[in-house]
Write an enzyme that holds these catalytic residues in place. Structure first.
Site, mmCIF file in Angstrom:
data_model
loop_
_atom_site.group_PDB
_atom_site.id
_atom_site.type_symbol
_atom_site.label_atom_id
_atom_site.label_comp_id
_atom_site.label_asym_id
_atom_site.label_seq_id
_atom_site.Cartn_x
_atom_site.Cartn_y
_atom_site.Cartn_z
ATOM 1 N N PRO A 1 0.849 -1.190 0.000
ATOM 2 C CA PRO A 1 0.000 0.000 0.000
ATOM 3 C C PRO A 1 0.887 1.243 0.000
ATOM 4 O O PRO A 1 1.922 1.271 0.663
ATOM 5 C CB PRO A 1 -0.785 -0.114 1.312
ATOM 6 N N HIS A 2 0.490 2.245 -0.759
ATOM 7 C CA HIS A 2 1.297 3.456 -0.802
ATOM 8 C C HIS A 2 0.428 4.673 -1.090
ATOM 9 O O HIS A 2 -0.686 4.552 -1.572
ATOM 10 C CB HIS A 2 2.425 3.333 -1.830
ATOM 11 N N GLY A 3 0.979 5.827 -0.748
ATOM 12 C CA GLY A 3 0.259 7.063 -0.986
ATOM 13 C C GLY A 3 1.170 8.266 -0.829
ATOM 14 O O GLY A 3 2.331 8.138 -0.445
#
Length: 155
Positions: A68-70
């Site tokens: 997951p990334h942001g």
């Protein structure tokens, strides 16, 4: 900058129970908000960034792994958090396998090159079956940290 430089013990979680993808993302957001510098984004803002990215398509790579990334505008430097689950959760991964190893990446909004470079490092490292097996074998957070630092020290 390497993934190994971003790994900190206070952002590694070993969870015996995690009921859903949402709860895993909430836990990662809490880890990303905690530790290191006291100033930084709230876990709710981090959760929203991670969730927004998941809505575009799953970050589940397969073989029980997700990244997951942001991006966040008020973040000073990239951060990494690691969550290893005892039981995998449905993450809508390409291979439909439950995910039990999650490595979250959060970068400043303007850090496009860093974001892509760090994601590439994670994807390369986590595509190695021996790396995944070593992360699953690590007995505690300290051992998990040592495995990650050792395996991701090369950019």
């Amino acid at each position: 900058m390497t993934i190994a430089e971003l790994i900190t013990a206070d952002r590694i979680g070993l969870e015996p129970e995690c009921s859903s993808q949402k709860r895993a993302l909430e836990t990662l957001a809490e880890l990303l908000a905690a530790g290191g510098d006291a100033e930084g984004p709230a876990s709710s803002a981090i959760f929203e960034a991670l969730s927004a990215r998941e809505k575009l398509g799953s970050t589940g790579l397969g073989h029980g792994v997700a990244i997951p990334h942001g991006r966040l505008p008020d973040l000073a430097t990239p951060r990494v958090a690691v969550l290893r689950l005892k039981q995998g959760v449905d993450f809508d991964a390409m291979d439909h396998e439950p995910v039990d190893i999650l490595i979250a990446l959060l970068v400043p909004e303007a850090a496009t090159n860093d974001h892509l470079n760090l994601l590439a490092q994670l994807a390369r490292g986590l595509s190695q079956p021996d790396t995944i097996a070593a992360l699953r074998r690590a007995g505690d957070a300290s051992a998990l940290e040592q495995e990650l630092v050792g395996r991701f020290s090369e950019g």
